[in-house]
Design a protein around this motif. Structure first.
Motif, PDB file in Angstrom:
ATOM      1  N   ASP A 334       0.829  -1.202   0.000  1.00  0.00           N
ATOM      2  CA  ASP A 334       0.000   0.000   0.000  1.00  0.00           C
ATOM      3  C   ASP A 334       0.865   1.255   0.000  1.00  0.00           C
ATOM      4  N   VAL A 335       1.888   1.274   0.847  1.00  0.00           N
ATOM      5  CA  VAL A 335       2.773   2.435   0.912  1.00  0.00           C
ATOM      6  C   VAL A 335       3.483   2.645  -0.420  1.00  0.00           C
ATOM      7  N   THR A 336       3.998   1.553  -0.985  1.00  0.00           N
ATOM      8  CA  THR A 336       4.719   1.659  -2.254  1.00  0.00           C
ATOM      9  C   THR A 336       3.830   2.235  -3.352  1.00  0.00           C
ATOM     10  N   ALA A 337       2.615   1.715  -3.462  1.00  0.00           N
ATOM     11  CA  ALA A 337       1.694   2.188  -4.494  1.00  0.00           C
ATOM     12  C   ALA A 337       1.383   3.663  -4.319  1.00  0.00           C
ATOM     13  N   ARG A 338       1.113   4.078  -3.098  1.00  0.00           N
ATOM     14  CA  ARG A 338       0.746   5.478  -2.855  1.00  0.00           C
ATOM     15  C   ARG A 338       1.939   6.405  -3.063  1.00  0.00           C
ATOM     16  N   VAL A 339       3.124   5.953  -2.669  1.00  0.00           N
ATOM     17  CA  VAL A 339       4.319   6.789  -2.857  1.00  0.00           C
ATOM     18  C   VAL A 339       4.535   7.081  -4.332  1.00  0.00           C
ATOM     19  N   PHE A 340       4.529   6.053  -5.147  1.00  0.00           N
ATOM     20  CA  PHE A 340       4.894   6.276  -6.547  1.00  0.00           C
ATOM     21  C   PHE A 340       3.756   6.889  -7.369  1.00  0.00           C
ATOM     22  N   GLU A 341       2.527   6.673  -6.921  1.00  0.00           N
ATOM     23  CA  GLU A 341       1.423   7.392  -7.557  1.00  0.00           C
ATOM     24  C   GLU A 341       1.555   8.888  -7.272  1.00  0.00           C
ATOM     25  N   THR A 342       1.928   9.213  -6.038  1.00  0.00           N
ATOM     26  CA  THR A 342       2.103  10.620  -5.655  1.00  0.00           C
ATOM     27  C   THR A 342       3.282  11.243  -6.381  1.00  0.00           C
ATOM     28  N   VAL A 343       4.409  10.546  -6.390  1.00  0.00           N
ATOM     29  CA  VAL A 343       5.591  11.073  -7.074  1.00  0.00           C
ATOM     30  C   VAL A 343       5.311  11.216  -8.570  1.00  0.00           C
ATOM     31  N   GLY A 344       4.590  10.249  -9.143  1.00  0.00           N
ATOM     32  CA  GLY A 344       4.257  10.317 -10.558  1.00  0.00           C
ATOM     33  C   GLY A 344       3.476  11.567 -10.902  1.00  0.00           C
ATOM     34  N   ARG A 345       2.580  11.987 -10.016  1.00  0.00           N
ATOM     35  CA  ARG A 345       1.791  13.193 -10.275  1.00  0.00           C
ATOM     36  C   ARG A 345       2.651  14.452 -10.287  1.00  0.00           C
ATOM     37  N   THR A 346       3.781  14.422  -9.581  1.00  0.00           N
ATOM     38  CA  THR A 346       4.662  15.602  -9.579  1.00  0.00           C
ATOM     39  C   THR A 346       5.457  15.735 -10.872  1.00  0.00           C
ATOM     40  N   GLN A 359      11.799  -3.246   7.775  1.00  0.00           N
ATOM     41  CA  GLN A 359      11.702  -1.973   8.498  1.00  0.00           C
ATOM     42  C   GLN A 359      10.549  -1.128   7.966  1.00  0.00           C
ATOM     43  N   HIS A 360       9.804  -1.684   6.989  1.00  0.00           N
ATOM     44  CA  HIS A 360       8.676  -0.960   6.402  1.00  0.00           C
ATOM     45  C   HIS A 360       9.101   0.397   5.865  1.00  0.00           C
ATOM     46  N   SER A 361      10.284   0.456   5.255  1.00  0.00           N
ATOM     47  CA  SER A 361      10.767   1.727   4.713  1.00  0.00           C
ATOM     48  C   SER A 361      11.015   1.595   3.219  1.00  0.00           C
ATOM     49  N   LEU A 362      10.803   2.695   2.536  1.00  0.00           N
ATOM     50  CA  LEU A 362      11.001   2.772   1.103  1.00  0.00           C
ATOM     51  C   LEU A 362      11.798   4.023   0.806  1.00  0.00           C
ATOM     52  N   GLY A 363      12.861   3.875   0.016  1.00  0.00           N
ATOM     53  CA  GLY A 363      13.675   5.031  -0.342  1.00  0.00           C
ATOM     54  C   GLY A 363      13.826   5.168  -1.843  1.00  0.00           C
ATOM     55  N   PHE A 364      14.038   6.382  -2.286  1.00  0.00           N
ATOM     56  CA  PHE A 364      14.274   6.623  -3.708  1.00  0.00           C
ATOM     57  C   PHE A 364      15.089   7.898  -3.856  1.00  0.00           C
ATOM     58  N   VAL A 365      15.654   8.068  -5.054  1.00  0.00           N
ATOM     59  CA  VAL A 365      16.589   9.160  -5.301  1.00  0.00           C
ATOM     60  C   VAL A 365      16.031  10.083  -6.373  1.00  0.00           C
ATOM     61  N   VAL A 366      16.071  11.392  -6.083  1.00  0.00           N
ATOM     62  CA  VAL A 366      15.643  12.416  -7.037  1.00  0.00           C
ATOM     63  C   VAL A 366      16.681  13.526  -7.070  1.00  0.00           C
ATOM     64  N   ARG A 367      16.577  14.389  -8.062  1.00  0.00           N
ATOM     65  CA  ARG A 367      17.430  15.576  -8.073  1.00  0.00           C
ATOM     66  C   ARG A 367      17.192  16.394  -6.811  1.00  0.00           C
ATOM     67  N   ARG A 368      18.252  16.987  -6.291  1.00  0.00           N
ATOM     68  CA  ARG A 368      18.117  17.805  -5.088  1.00  0.00           C
ATOM     69  C   ARG A 368      17.113  18.941  -5.309  1.00  0.00           C
ATOM     70  N   THR A 369      17.117  19.496  -6.518  1.00  0.00           N
ATOM     71  CA  THR A 369      16.215  20.606  -6.824  1.00  0.00           C
ATOM     72  C   THR A 369      14.743  20.182  -6.844  1.00  0.00           C
ATOM     73  N   ASP A 370      14.488  18.873  -6.955  1.00  0.00           N
ATOM     74  CA  ASP A 370      13.106  18.368  -6.963  1.00  0.00           C
ATOM     75  C   ASP A 370      12.663  17.861  -5.598  1.00  0.00           C
ATOM     76  N   ALA A 371      13.582  17.759  -4.653  1.00  0.00           N
ATOM     77  CA  ALA A 371      13.281  17.072  -3.396  1.00  0.00           C
ATOM     78  C   ALA A 371      12.168  17.745  -2.601  1.00  0.00           C
ATOM     79  N   SER A 372      12.196  19.062  -2.481  1.00  0.00           N
ATOM     80  CA  SER A 372      11.184  19.752  -1.680  1.00  0.00           C
ATOM     81  C   SER A 372       9.797  19.586  -2.289  1.00  0.00           C
ATOM     82  N   LYS A 373       9.720  19.606  -3.603  1.00  0.00           N
ATOM     83  CA  LYS A 373       8.441  19.400  -4.294  1.00  0.00           C
ATOM     84  C   LYS A 373       7.881  18.015  -3.997  1.00  0.00           C
TER      85      LYS A 373
END
Length: 476
Positions: A334-346, A359-373
């Protein structure tokens, strides 16, 4: 038949254009069937974007200033390269007309105080339009029957402004209608790179560096024998020579390897360039305009051996790691699906993904300039879950870099990952995250940005990728 693309530095000034014109003329005289694809003069695309943004912010003089600067720069190069008065006058007239059209668009942005992606794409296309007119005129001056062609008449795309996708079947039909008759008449089309148009004619761009992509699209449409990408380096290198002075030029790599290297930061070729050419098995050569005798790098269907399972190491600095940490009350799926659906919309590009389900954690890498968004979007999505403790926290680790170790020889070869991470351990470089592509073409990992200058040379040396001084190049 070949498609030859020339980048911004290859047409950056009169000296560079003279060199480029000689390369094109020699190729035309030797073959007779050639399409040249040209970028804007170096710096012009940034100049166009800056002027449009200034106009949107209320600068009343942005359009007039831009018009004058465009005319002066292109007219100056034309005056040096076109001694025939009548041809020079006609060329300057066409350049002035294009600069005036561009300035009118910038003025409309000022009036509306709005710079839409569609308007920006149209405005920035004028760099290539002016470059094609100038280079075709220089070639005509040298007896080559060159014809400037605007690519919005040939390359058909979807309406994803700023990073459009080509519609290859429609583009093939346009190429057969517009370019093939020119080639059959012995003409040399000088086509604008970087942009196309929707089926309804709205100008779109293919993304920064998209002239490489344009050349590959046209090669696909024309069933070309080869694509030659002329740039300011000798080819694809084993590493950035600014980090690794012993880096050398690779004589040959596969489409898949080149795609991985381009995606993970190698700037010598646009990441999407390989797909249209690979679809038809058309080799791509990377050549140096300023050192045309160098054999360059051939990118083709197959890889070649260089004595190492690893071909090259590249890096993307300036990234952030975003982590979503659950508390165990939400399913990982559920977390994975919601995370990437949300990121996809950005609309933000994700470079790497890693997950620790225990640990129920998910990580991913983006440009620093996109991180706050991205963080803001995730905080909105998980606001209630954070309040109720179902998600423990969301956070960013800035100041990171991705390092990618690429090579088709890694597939099925044991011990490669061990040597990579053993080397990092010997140099006391901490690894934040690890990912390996399912194709086994690359091993990617995240480290602190300030460790890149130690990590890349260390791995390069560990796999014996260094060359002699004579094989080194000045660019990457």
């Amino acid at each position: 038949m070949r498609v030859m693309k020339f980048g911004g530095t290859s047409v950056g000034n009169a000296v560079a254009i003279d060199r480029t014109a000689r390369i094109i003329a020699d190729a035309y005289r030797g073959d007779g069937r050639l399409v040249a694809v040209v970028s804007a003069m170096s710096g012009v695309t940034n100049q166009l974007i800056a002027a449009a943004q200034a106009a949107a912010e209320g600068d009343e003089q942005a359009a007039a200033r831009l018009q004058q600067e465009l005319v002066e720069r292109h007219r100056g190069a034309a005056a040096e390269l076109i001694p025939t008065a009548a041809r020079l006058e006609a060329t300057v007239s066409r350049l002035t007309e294009l600069a005036t059209r561009c300035a009118r668009l910038v003025e409309s942005v000022h009036v509306l105080r709005d710079l839409s992606p569609r308007a920006q794409d149209w405005i920035v296309s004028f760099g290539e339009r002016m470059s094609a007119v100038l280079i075709a005129a220089v070639l005509e001056e040298r007896g080559i029957p060159a014809v400037p062609v605007d690519s919005d008449k040939v390359i058909v795309t979807d309406d994803h402004f700023g990073s459009a996708n080509p519609l290859l079947d429609e583009t093939r039909a346009r190429a057969e209608a517009i370019l093939v008759p020119l080639l059959e008449a012995g003409k040399l089309p000088v086509v604008t790179g970087f942009f196309g148009a929707t089926p309804k004619g709205a100008v779109t761009t293919l993304g920064r560096g998209g002239s490489d992509f344009s050349a590959s699209i046209l090669a696909h449409a024309l069933d070309a024998d080869e694509v030659w990408i002329w740039t300011d380096v000798d080819g694809v290198m084993t590493a950035d020579p600014r980090l690794v002075p012993s880096a050398r030029t690779l004589p040959a790599i596969s489409f898949a390897e080149a795609t991985e290297l381009a995606y993970f930061g190698a700037k010598v070729i646009h990441p999407r360039t390989m797909q249209p050419a690979a679809e038809r098995g058309i080799p791509i050569w990377i050549k140096n305009t300023f050192n045309p005798e160098h054999p360059g790098t051939r990118i083709g269907p197959d890889t070649s051996s260089n004595g190492s399972v690893v071909k090259a190491i590249t890096a993307i600095p300036g990234v952030s790691v975003i982590t979503v940490e659950g508390s165990g009350f939400l399913s990982v799926a559920d977390v994975t699906a919601r995370v990437f659906e949300t990121v996809g919309r950005t609309g933000v590009n994700v470079f790497m993904v890693f997950q620790a389900s225990s640990q129920h954690s998910l990580g991913f890498v983006v440009r620093r300039t996109d991180a706050s968004k991205v963080l803001r979007a995730l905080e909105r999505e998980f606001e209630l879950d954070l309040l109720k403790g179902r998600v423990a926290r969301l956070w960013e680790e800035p100041g990171m870099a991705i390092v990618a170790v690429v090579g088709a020889g890694m597939r099925g070869t044991p011990g490669v990952a061990g040597r990579v991470f053993g080397t990092l351990g010997q140099h006391r470089i901490n690894i934040v995250a690890i990912a390996q592509g399912s194709s086994e073409l690359n091993i990617s990992f995240v480290i602190r940005e300030d460790e890149v200058a130690r990590a890349v040379p260390a791995i390069h040396d560990a796999f014996g990728l260094g060359g002699s001084a004579g094989e080194r190049s000045a660019g990457s």
